[in-house]
Design a protein around this motif. Structure first.
Motif, PDB file in Angstrom:
ATOM      1  N   VAL A  52       0.902  -0.952  -0.060  1.00 29.25           N
ATOM      2  CA  VAL A  52       0.070  -0.499  -0.044  1.00 29.25           C
ATOM      3  C   VAL A  52       1.194   1.518  -0.135  1.00 29.25           C
ATOM      4  N   LEU A  53       2.024   1.238   0.701  1.00 30.11           N
ATOM      5  CA  LEU A  53       3.129   2.476   0.681  1.00 30.11           C
ATOM      6  C   LEU A  53       3.191   2.818  -0.465  1.00 30.11           C
ATOM      7  N   GLY A  54       3.561   1.974  -0.862  1.00 31.10           N
ATOM      8  CA  GLY A  54       4.432   1.673  -2.636  1.00 31.10           C
ATOM      9  C   GLY A  54       3.745   2.469  -3.667  1.00 31.10           C
ATOM     10  N   SER A  55       1.773   2.047  -3.163  1.00 30.91           N
ATOM     11  CA  SER A  55       0.354   2.542  -3.896  1.00 30.91           C
ATOM     12  C   SER A  55       0.064   3.944  -3.920  1.00 30.91           C
ATOM     13  N   MET A  56       0.667   4.961  -2.634  1.00 25.51           N
ATOM     14  CA  MET A  56       0.261   5.949  -1.189  1.00 25.51           C
ATOM     15  C   MET A  56       0.522   7.096  -1.053  1.00 25.51           C
ATOM     16  N   GLY A  57       1.998   6.264  -1.140  1.00 27.59           N
ATOM     17  CA  GLY A  57       2.991   6.806   0.290  1.00 27.59           C
ATOM     18  C   GLY A  57       3.906   8.082  -0.573  1.00 27.59           C
ATOM     19  N   GLY A  58       4.022   8.284  -2.118  1.00 25.13           N
ATOM     20  CA  GLY A  58       4.757   9.028  -2.189  1.00 25.13           C
ATOM     21  C   GLY A  58       6.257   8.452  -2.330  1.00 25.13           C
ATOM     22  N   LYS A  59       6.857  10.222  -2.927  1.00 25.10           N
ATOM     23  CA  LYS A  59       8.371   9.771  -2.961  1.00 25.10           C
ATOM     24  C   LYS A  59       9.131   9.830  -1.742  1.00 25.10           C
ATOM     25  N   LYS A  60       8.430  10.318  -0.497  1.00 20.37           N
ATOM     26  CA  LYS A  60       9.310  10.747   0.923  1.00 20.37           C
ATOM     27  C   LYS A  60       9.704   9.538   1.295  1.00 20.37           C
ATOM     28  N   VAL A  61       8.321   7.957   0.778  1.00 26.24           N
ATOM     29  CA  VAL A  61       8.858   6.269   1.676  1.00 26.24           C
ATOM     30  C   VAL A  61      10.020   5.482   0.550  1.00 26.24           C
ATOM     31  N   THR A  62      10.295   6.039  -0.497  1.00 25.95           N
ATOM     32  CA  THR A  62      11.371   4.956  -0.919  1.00 25.95           C
ATOM     33  C   THR A  62      12.693   5.194   0.002  1.00 25.95           C
ATOM     34  N   PRO A  63      13.247   6.095   0.392  1.00 29.98           N
ATOM     35  CA  PRO A  63      14.472   5.272   1.595  1.00 29.98           C
ATOM     36  C   PRO A  63      14.054   4.203   2.452  1.00 29.98           C
ATOM     37  N   ILE A  64      12.087   4.229   2.976  1.00 27.39           N
ATOM     38  CA  ILE A  64      11.960   3.152   3.994  1.00 27.39           C
ATOM     39  C   ILE A  64      11.534   2.240   3.008  1.00 27.39           C
ATOM     40  N   VAL A  82      13.130   1.016   0.870  1.00 25.43           N
ATOM     41  CA  VAL A  82      14.730  -0.174   0.107  1.00 25.43           C
ATOM     42  C   VAL A  82      15.134   0.002   1.301  1.00 25.43           C
ATOM     43  N   LYS A  83      14.864   0.145   2.335  1.00 24.93           N
ATOM     44  CA  LYS A  83      15.801  -0.379   3.459  1.00 24.93           C
ATOM     45  C   LYS A  83      15.102  -1.807   3.616  1.00 24.93           C
ATOM     46  N   LYS A  84      13.830  -1.864   3.359  1.00 30.96           N
ATOM     47  CA  LYS A  84      13.056  -2.932   3.549  1.00 30.96           C
ATOM     48  C   LYS A  84      13.476  -4.080   2.145  1.00 30.96           C
ATOM     49  N   LEU A  85      14.007  -4.018   1.346  1.00 26.86           N
ATOM     50  CA  LEU A  85      15.051  -5.236   0.747  1.00 26.86           C
ATOM     51  C   LEU A  85      15.997  -5.542   0.944  1.00 26.86           C
ATOM     52  N   ASN A  86      16.286  -5.173   2.582  1.00 25.10           N
ATOM     53  CA  ASN A  86      17.339  -5.848   3.948  1.00 25.10           C
ATOM     54  C   ASN A  86      16.669  -6.709   4.510  1.00 25.10           C
ATOM     55  N   GLU A  87      15.389  -6.169   4.374  1.00 22.80           N
ATOM     56  CA  GLU A  87      14.921  -7.181   5.408  1.00 22.80           C
ATOM     57  C   GLU A  87      14.848  -9.141   5.335  1.00 22.80           C
ATOM     58  N   GLU A  88      15.012  -9.400   6.768  1.00 25.53           N
ATOM     59  CA  GLU A  88      15.515 -10.881   6.869  1.00 25.53           C
ATOM     60  C   GLU A  88      15.058 -11.880   6.168  1.00 25.53           C
ATOM     61  N   ASP A  89      13.191 -11.561   6.349  1.00 28.03           N
ATOM     62  CA  ASP A  89      12.043 -12.022   5.296  1.00 28.03           C
ATOM     63  C   ASP A  89      11.914 -11.849   3.383  1.00 28.03           C
ATOM     64  N   LYS A  90      12.134 -13.079   3.458  1.00 24.83           N
ATOM     65  CA  LYS A  90      11.794 -12.803   2.113  1.00 24.83           C
ATOM     66  C   LYS A  90      11.056 -12.461   1.050  1.00 24.83           C
ATOM     67  N   THR A  91       9.602 -12.367   1.168  1.00 27.48           N
ATOM     68  CA  THR A  91       8.274 -12.678   1.133  1.00 27.48           C
ATOM     69  C   THR A  91       8.265 -10.549   1.548  1.00 27.48           C
ATOM     70  N   LEU A  92       8.777 -10.353   2.618  1.00 29.37           N
ATOM     71  CA  LEU A  92       8.621  -8.484   2.733  1.00 29.37           C
ATOM     72  C   LEU A  92       9.292  -7.973   1.895  1.00 29.37           C
ATOM     73  N   GLN A  93      10.758  -8.383   1.019  1.00 26.47           N
ATOM     74  CA  GLN A  93      11.538  -8.409   0.427  1.00 26.47           C
ATOM     75  C   GLN A  93      11.210  -8.145  -0.878  1.00 26.47           C
ATOM     76  N   MET A  94      10.489  -8.888  -1.129  1.00 29.57           N
ATOM     77  CA  MET A  94       9.716  -9.059  -2.393  1.00 29.57           C
ATOM     78  C   MET A  94       8.667  -7.347  -3.103  1.00 29.57           C
ATOM     79  N   CYS A  95       8.150  -7.777  -1.202  1.00 27.65           N
ATOM     80  CA  CYS A  95       6.417  -6.772  -1.411  1.00 27.65           C
ATOM     81  C   CYS A  95       6.963  -4.886  -1.644  1.00 27.65           C
ATOM     82  N   ALA A  96       8.731  -5.323  -1.193  1.00 28.21           N
ATOM     83  CA  ALA A  96       9.285  -3.784  -1.104  1.00 28.21           C
ATOM     84  C   ALA A  96       9.546  -4.009  -2.602  1.00 28.21           C
ATOM     85  N   VAL A  97      10.253  -4.358  -3.659  1.00 21.19           N
ATOM     86  CA  VAL A  97      10.685  -4.661  -4.421  1.00 21.19           C
ATOM     87  C   VAL A  97       9.170  -4.072  -5.700  1.00 21.19           C
TER      88      VAL A  97
END
Length: 227
Positions: free
Chosen positions: A141-153, A155-170
């Motif tokens: 949802v953040l990707g659909s409505m958060g705007g550019k200010k959530v980009t760093p957040i 990007v950080k989730k690309l390094n989440e321990e859980d792989k499904t969270l990484q995929m959601c971030a992508v």
């Protein structure tokens, strides 16, 4: 183990719901969220939120790979149609002790698209104690409505321990379309066997196609001629 698997499936189901609802959501004004709400409408919203909790029978259907009944989807659609007046109640629902209600609240907020929900959705996505499915949906949802200010957040989730969270971030970064995420998505390409998931977002953001050739992507990003 049963509950953990069930809620993971439920999280994926609600992500599918967000996609199925398409553009039925609405972008609403941000300065009237706390406007006085008609008591009858208030009661209707509360009842619809209660209806978002699946029955034991529906939970059993999740474990047998059957779809949840349309009751949940109907209630969710009605909340989205109500729009602005429902936002304060949906934000409160993010604190509900029932996972399904929190999942639905995230999905509804994502379709109503009130920017005032963004800080709370960020908090939900960052909460390591939160249910995995709820966090997955919050990231999407953040990707659909958060705007550019959530980009760093994201990007950080690309390094989440859980792989499904990484995929959601992508996926979320691709939806967001912010070019500043390109270097992180390039690095993701050979990070995991499924690093190729970043190709779609990279193409969507840049219009380029270099496959999983990380060096070519880096050359292009630096402004060099790619052979």
């Amino acid at each position: 183990m049963y509950k953990k698997i069930s809620w993971r499936f439920l999280g994926i189901f609600f992500i599918a719901m967000i996609v199925l609802l398409g553009n039925r959501g609405m972008v609403i004004a941000e300065n009237n969220v706390n406007a006085k709400i008609d008591p009858v409408l208030k009661e209707k919203i509360k009842n619809l939120i209660k209806d978002l909790e699946p029955t034991k029978k529906e939970l059993a259907a999740i474990s047998s790979d059957k779809l949840i009944s349309s009751t949940r989807l109907t209630s969710l659609e009605k909340l989205i149609k109500i729009g602005e007046p429902a936002v304060p109640f949906l934000l409160d629902a993010l604190e509900d002790d029932k996972v399904a209600i929190r999942l639905s609240a995230v999905a509804a907020l994502g379709k109503i698209k009130n920017k005032l929900a963004v800080p709370k959705l960020i908090e939900v996505s960052n909460n390591v104690e939160e249910n995995l499915g709820v966090r997955m949906n919050a990231i999407i949802v953040l990707g659909s409505m958060g705007g550019k200010k959530v980009t760093p957040i994201l990007v950080k989730k690309l390094n989440e321990e859980d792989k499904t969270l990484q995929m959601c971030a992508v996926t979320a970064l691709g939806e967001l379309g912010d070019e500043s995420a390109v270097p992180a998505l390039i690095e993701f390409l050979d990070k995991h066997p499924y690093g190729g998931l970043a190709l779609g977002p990279l193409h969507k953001i840049t219009g380029q196609s270099f496959g999983r050739d990380k060096n070519k992507w880096k050359q292009w990003w630096r402004g060099e001629v790619v052979p």
